[in-house]
Design a protein around this motif. Structure first.
Motif, PDB file in Angstrom:
ATOM      1  N   GLY A   1       9.722  11.346  -8.823  1.00  0.00           N
ATOM      2  CA  GLY A   1       8.716  11.862  -9.735  1.00  0.00           C
ATOM      3  C   GLY A   1       7.455  11.106  -9.906  1.00  0.00           C
ATOM      4  O   GLY A   1       7.030  10.936 -11.133  1.00  0.00           O
ATOM      5  N   GLY A   2       7.060  10.618  -8.843  1.00  0.00           N
ATOM      6  CA  GLY A   2       5.627  10.007  -8.812  1.00  0.00           C
ATOM      7  C   GLY A   2       5.745   8.974  -7.889  1.00  0.00           C
ATOM      8  O   GLY A   2       6.638   8.561  -7.138  1.00  0.00           O
ATOM      9  N   CYS A   3       4.590   7.992  -7.747  1.00  0.00           N
ATOM     10  CA  CYS A   3       4.441   6.938  -6.868  1.00  0.00           C
ATOM     11  C   CYS A   3       5.463   5.875  -7.241  1.00  0.00           C
ATOM     12  O   CYS A   3       5.313   5.054  -8.363  1.00  0.00           O
ATOM     13  CB  CYS A   3       2.943   6.508  -7.090  1.00  0.00           C
ATOM     14  SG  CYS A   3       2.759   5.061  -5.726  1.00  0.00           S
ATOM     15  N   PRO A   4       5.973   5.509  -6.247  1.00  0.00           N
ATOM     16  CA  PRO A   4       7.086   4.222  -6.370  1.00  0.00           C
ATOM     17  C   PRO A   4       6.581   2.912  -6.286  1.00  0.00           C
ATOM     18  O   PRO A   4       7.181   1.830  -6.677  1.00  0.00           O
ATOM     19  CB  PRO A   4       7.958   4.288  -5.065  1.00  0.00           C
ATOM     20  CG  PRO A   4       7.220   5.179  -4.091  1.00  0.00           C
ATOM     21  CD  PRO A   4       6.421   6.259  -4.840  1.00  0.00           C
TER      22      PRO A   4
ATOM     23  N   THR B   1       0.830  -1.383   0.031  1.00  0.00           N
ATOM     24  CA  THR B   1      -0.100   0.075   0.045  1.00  0.00           C
ATOM     25  C   THR B   1       0.783   1.340  -0.206  1.00  0.00           C
ATOM     26  O   THR B   1       2.005   1.331   0.813  1.00  0.00           O
ATOM     27  CB  THR B   1      -0.938  -0.025   1.177  1.00  0.00           C
ATOM     28  OG1 THR B   1      -1.681  -1.310   1.443  1.00  0.00           O
ATOM     29  CG2 THR B   1      -1.848   1.206   1.250  1.00  0.00           C
ATOM     30  N   CYS B   2       0.658   2.133  -0.905  1.00  0.00           N
ATOM     31  CA  CYS B   2       1.150   3.521  -0.801  1.00  0.00           C
ATOM     32  C   CYS B   2       0.561   4.434   0.214  1.00  0.00           C
ATOM     33  O   CYS B   2      -0.709   4.758   0.130  1.00  0.00           O
ATOM     34  CB  CYS B   2       1.164   4.258  -2.117  1.00  0.00           C
ATOM     35  SG  CYS B   2       1.590   5.967  -2.377  1.00  0.00           S
ATOM     36  N   VAL B   3       1.348   4.770   1.107  1.00  0.00           N
ATOM     37  CA  VAL B   3       0.820   5.677   2.136  1.00  0.00           C
ATOM     38  C   VAL B   3       0.080   6.926   1.428  1.00  0.00           C
ATOM     39  O   VAL B   3      -1.035   7.236   2.112  1.00  0.00           O
ATOM     40  CB  VAL B   3       1.807   5.979   3.269  1.00  0.00           C
ATOM     41  CG1 VAL B   3       1.430   6.958   4.251  1.00  0.00           C
ATOM     42  CG2 VAL B   3       2.121   4.713   3.992  1.00  0.00           C
TER      43      VAL B   3
ATOM     44  N   LYS C   1       4.686  11.667  10.179  1.00  0.00           N
ATOM     45  CA  LYS C   1       5.692  11.135  11.229  1.00  0.00           C
ATOM     46  C   LYS C   1       6.194   9.957  10.773  1.00  0.00           C
ATOM     47  O   LYS C   1       7.350   9.630  11.434  1.00  0.00           O
ATOM     48  CB  LYS C   1       4.400  11.120  12.626  1.00  0.00           C
ATOM     49  CG  LYS C   1       5.298  10.652  13.587  1.00  0.00           C
ATOM     50  CD  LYS C   1       4.653  10.498  14.742  1.00  0.00           C
ATOM     51  CE  LYS C   1       5.136   9.968  16.064  1.00  0.00           C
ATOM     52  NZ  LYS C   1       4.136   9.812  17.456  1.00  0.00           N
ATOM     53  N   TYR C   2       5.433   8.892  10.638  1.00  0.00           N
ATOM     54  CA  TYR C   2       5.829   7.750  10.327  1.00  0.00           C
ATOM     55  C   TYR C   2       6.452   7.425   8.946  1.00  0.00           C
ATOM     56  O   TYR C   2       7.415   6.370   8.817  1.00  0.00           O
ATOM     57  CB  TYR C   2       4.821   6.435  10.702  1.00  0.00           C
ATOM     58  CG  TYR C   2       4.429   6.478  12.172  1.00  0.00           C
ATOM     59  CD1 TYR C   2       5.304   6.321  13.112  1.00  0.00           C
ATOM     60  CD2 TYR C   2       3.061   6.801  12.307  1.00  0.00           C
ATOM     61  CE1 TYR C   2       5.012   6.092  14.459  1.00  0.00           C
ATOM     62  CE2 TYR C   2       2.851   6.881  13.794  1.00  0.00           C
ATOM     63  CZ  TYR C   2       3.766   6.499  14.699  1.00  0.00           C
ATOM     64  OH  TYR C   2       3.304   6.716  16.197  1.00  0.00           O
ATOM     65  N   PHE C   3       5.912   7.990   7.762  1.00  0.00           N
ATOM     66  CA  PHE C   3       6.227   7.646   6.503  1.00  0.00           C
ATOM     67  C   PHE C   3       6.880   8.924   5.695  1.00  0.00           C
ATOM     68  O   PHE C   3       6.567   9.038   4.530  1.00  0.00           O
ATOM     69  CB  PHE C   3       5.294   7.044   5.892  1.00  0.00           C
ATOM     70  CG  PHE C   3       4.736   5.770   6.561  1.00  0.00           C
ATOM     71  CD1 PHE C   3       5.591   4.595   6.192  1.00  0.00           C
ATOM     72  CD2 PHE C   3       3.712   5.662   7.098  1.00  0.00           C
ATOM     73  CE1 PHE C   3       5.045   3.383   6.896  1.00  0.00           C
ATOM     74  CE2 PHE C   3       3.306   4.576   7.913  1.00  0.00           C
ATOM     75  CZ  PHE C   3       4.051   3.446   7.868  1.00  0.00           C
ATOM     76  N   ARG C   4       7.478   9.787   6.365  1.00  0.00           N
ATOM     77  CA  ARG C   4       8.028  10.919   5.507  1.00  0.00           C
ATOM     78  C   ARG C   4       8.736  10.371   4.436  1.00  0.00           C
ATOM     79  O   ARG C   4       8.900  11.360   3.391  1.00  0.00           O
ATOM     80  CB  ARG C   4       8.832  11.893   6.603  1.00  0.00           C
ATOM     81  CG  ARG C   4       8.900  13.198   5.910  1.00  0.00           C
ATOM     82  CD  ARG C   4       9.619  14.324   6.869  1.00  0.00           C
ATOM     83  NE  ARG C   4       9.755  15.520   6.432  1.00  0.00           N
ATOM     84  CZ  ARG C   4       9.199  16.679   6.340  1.00  0.00           C
ATOM     85  NH1 ARG C   4       7.810  16.435   7.306  1.00  0.00           N
ATOM     86  NH2 ARG C   4       9.147  17.619   5.793  1.00  0.00           N
ATOM     87  N   GLU C   5       9.836   9.650   4.591  1.00  0.00           N
ATOM     88  CA  GLU C   5      10.595   9.354   3.559  1.00  0.00           C
ATOM     89  C   GLU C   5       9.793   8.716   2.388  1.00  0.00           C
ATOM     90  O   GLU C   5      10.287   9.058   1.173  1.00  0.00           O
ATOM     91  CB  GLU C   5      11.536   7.859   3.981  1.00  0.00           C
ATOM     92  CG  GLU C   5      12.421   7.417   2.971  1.00  0.00           C
ATOM     93  CD  GLU C   5      13.006   6.253   3.549  1.00  0.00           C
ATOM     94  OE1 GLU C   5      13.748   5.622   2.394  1.00  0.00           O
ATOM     95  OE2 GLU C   5      12.846   5.642   4.455  1.00  0.00           O
ATOM     96  N   GLU C   6       8.774   8.237   2.502  1.00  0.00           N
ATOM     97  CA  GLU C   6       7.827   7.727   1.291  1.00  0.00           C
ATOM     98  C   GLU C   6       7.341   8.734   0.483  1.00  0.00           C
ATOM     99  O   GLU C   6       7.322   8.855  -0.538  1.00  0.00           O
ATOM    100  CB  GLU C   6       6.624   6.670   1.932  1.00  0.00           C
ATOM    101  CG  GLU C   6       6.008   6.062   0.671  1.00  0.00           C
ATOM    102  CD  GLU C   6       5.117   4.953   1.548  1.00  0.00           C
ATOM    103  OE1 GLU C   6       4.063   4.778   0.802  1.00  0.00           O
ATOM    104  OE2 GLU C   6       5.649   3.989   2.045  1.00  0.00           O
ATOM    105  N   TYR C   7       6.894  10.244   1.557  1.00  0.00           N
ATOM    106  CA  TYR C   7       6.468  11.094   0.795  1.00  0.00           C
ATOM    107  C   TYR C   7       7.559  11.937  -0.184  1.00  0.00           C
ATOM    108  O   TYR C   7       7.325  12.297  -1.313  1.00  0.00           O
ATOM    109  CB  TYR C   7       5.887  12.290   1.753  1.00  0.00           C
ATOM    110  CG  TYR C   7       4.451  12.194   2.245  1.00  0.00           C
ATOM    111  CD1 TYR C   7       3.605  12.678   1.780  1.00  0.00           C
ATOM    112  CD2 TYR C   7       4.422  11.416   3.358  1.00  0.00           C
ATOM    113  CE1 TYR C   7       2.255  12.667   2.226  1.00  0.00           C
ATOM    114  CE2 TYR C   7       3.059  11.094   3.804  1.00  0.00           C
ATOM    115  CZ  TYR C   7       2.087  11.846   3.253  1.00  0.00           C
ATOM    116  OH  TYR C   7       0.827  11.547   3.725  1.00  0.00           O
TER     117      TYR C   7
END
Length: 448
Positions: A422-425, A330-332, A409-415
């Motif tokens: 350049g988009g959703c990994p 799942t993409c956060v 808080k938990y997934f800033r790296e994903e943002y």
């Protein structure tokens, strides 16, 4: 507590006979000691019933967990005004699915609880505000009310007690904001559903400017068992500050989603064990303890007690116990974007922080998800959410801000990966590139 199997932690009370043939009928309900709690309550003075529910420690099952008996006690007596009970069955929180199944399978538990509550704070009229889209539930509820009238559990001089009580079932028109108690009252009065400025609170000036109690379905439906089996029995379950049983809605990427009725204080790890765990070959990434409006938690919180104090101590809210579980695919950012789009769409527009704030949150999140955002947008998201949180008329604004704060808080790296990559990994085209970036072990496993 030592048990042989996880299933022994379950405490089926409201759901005890959901799987029985015609569980929704009065005959089936009475076969399982239905309306026995009412007989005991009607033999007690009204104030004693309030004290009994207070001593049992029943807390509201619809959100903040406010003590139910104390809410009843706020209704002024001897004021010469009608008193009303309004049952909030406008269940529409994303991920929440407990009240509708309860009403579908066991509507008489609610009706019995309504009569007990109305006896307690001296009300002669109760309203059930139901989510209008749930037409099968609406039909069953109407039939259950008809059966109760025919059997003498509603209407004039109930069971010879002198209590007169009418129940009106009202179908809402599908507005999420009407789950907020004062917006619900405006809708019942025939106006556009929008939150009221408080004070005055509903206990003083609620429906038709008269003292009103607004309770969740599960809160009221839990009362008959307390009156019938005793407050001491109720307190044998749960924790000291959060006693009793409750319905947990387990959904998402789990092997066996559904309703699990268990004592307050059980953990998600235990519920997942009963639900067969996450779907085969996958692991938990994040979850919500009380629907999308509560701050998300992660795998590190699997052993947090699911009661009001435990979840609060972990930085979230128990809310409606809607346990949405998401695995590592799942993409956060995508999940938070979809939730925020919902809140933006359902905002009533009455107050500026929520109306404008949710709009701009959606614009930023869509850009970030599409790879058009900048790293500065992450701080901007946090800033806008902070301008909404605690500054809007009702809790819808707080609910919209909660996923923003917790996901950053938990997934800033994903943002950040959405911006720099350049988009959703999680896009098939992007996922391979992200798997090769430094510090992306988790997602290398995903693409593998």
């Amino acid at each position: 507590m030592t048990v042989d199997t996880p299933e022994k932690l379950l405490t089926p009370v409201l759901s005890a006979f959901w799987d029985h043939s015609e569980s929704w009928t009065l005959e089936t309900y009475r076969h399982h000691e239905g309306y026995e709690g009412l007989r005991k309550a009607l033999a007690m003075p009204p104030d004693d019933v309030i004290a009994y529910v207070k001593d049992a420690g029943l807390r509201g099952r619809g959100g903040a967990g406010f003590p139910t008996g104390m809410k009843w006690q706020f209704i002024p007596q001897g004021d010469g005004k009608p008193h009303y009970l309004v049952v909030n069955a406008d269940e529409s929180e994303p991920g929440t699915c407990k009240d509708i199944p309860l009403l579908f399978a066991n509507p008489h538990s609610l009706i019995e609880g309504i009569v007990i509550a109305c006896h307690a704070f001296r009300s002669n009229h109760a309203f059930i505000y139901l989510r209008g889209e749930t037409v099968p539930v609406l039909r069953r509820l109407h039939e259950a009310v008809r059966e109760a009238y025919a059997a003498g559990f509603l209407g004039e001089d109930i069971l010879g007690s002198g209590l007169n009580l009418d129940v009106t079932v009202h179908a809402g028109a599908g507005a999420y904001i009407c789950g907020e108690e004062t917006a619900l009252l405006d809708s019942l009065e025939g106006r556009r559903g929008q939150p009221r400025l408080r004070p005055p609170f509903p206990a003083v000036e609620g429906l038709y400017a008269c003292p009103t109690v607004v309770n969740n379905v599960e809160s009221i439906a839990s009362v008959p068992a307390i009156m019938n089996r005793g407050k001491e029995w109720f307190r044998t379950m749960g924790s000291e500050k959060s006693p009793g049983f409750t319905l947990y809605s387990l959904s998402g990427h789990v092997a066996r989603p559904g309703q699990y009725e268990a004592p307050l204080g059980i953990t998600l790890r235990q519920l997942l064990d009963m639900g067969g765990g996450m779907r085969p070959g996958h692991r938990l990434k994040f979850w919500t303890p009380g629907g999308s409006s509560t701050p998300m938690l992660t795998e590190e919180h699997l052993d947090v007690p699911l009661d009001y104090e435990g979840v609060g101590g972990a930085g979230s809210m128990l809310g409606t116990k809607a346990l949405q579980c998401f695995d590592e695919t799942t993409c956060v950012v995508r999940a938070v974007t979809r939730w925020t789009e919902f809140y933006e769409h359902e905002s009533c527009g009455k107050c500026t922080p929520c109306r404008e704030g949710t709009y701009w949150l959606v614009q930023l999140l869509r850009d970030i998800e599409a790879g058009k955002g900048a790293l500065a947008d992450l701080d901007k998201l946090d800033d806008i959410a902070d301008n909404i949180n605690g500054k809007s008329f009702c809790a819808l604004g707080d609910g919209a801000a909660a996923p923003i704060f917790s996901s950053l808080k938990y997934f800033r790296e994903e943002y950040e990966q959405h911006v720099t990559g350049g988009g959703c990994p999680f896009d098939p085209v992007k996922s391979t590139a992200w798997a090769d970036t430094p510090g992306s072990t988790t997602h290398r496993e995903v693409t593998a």
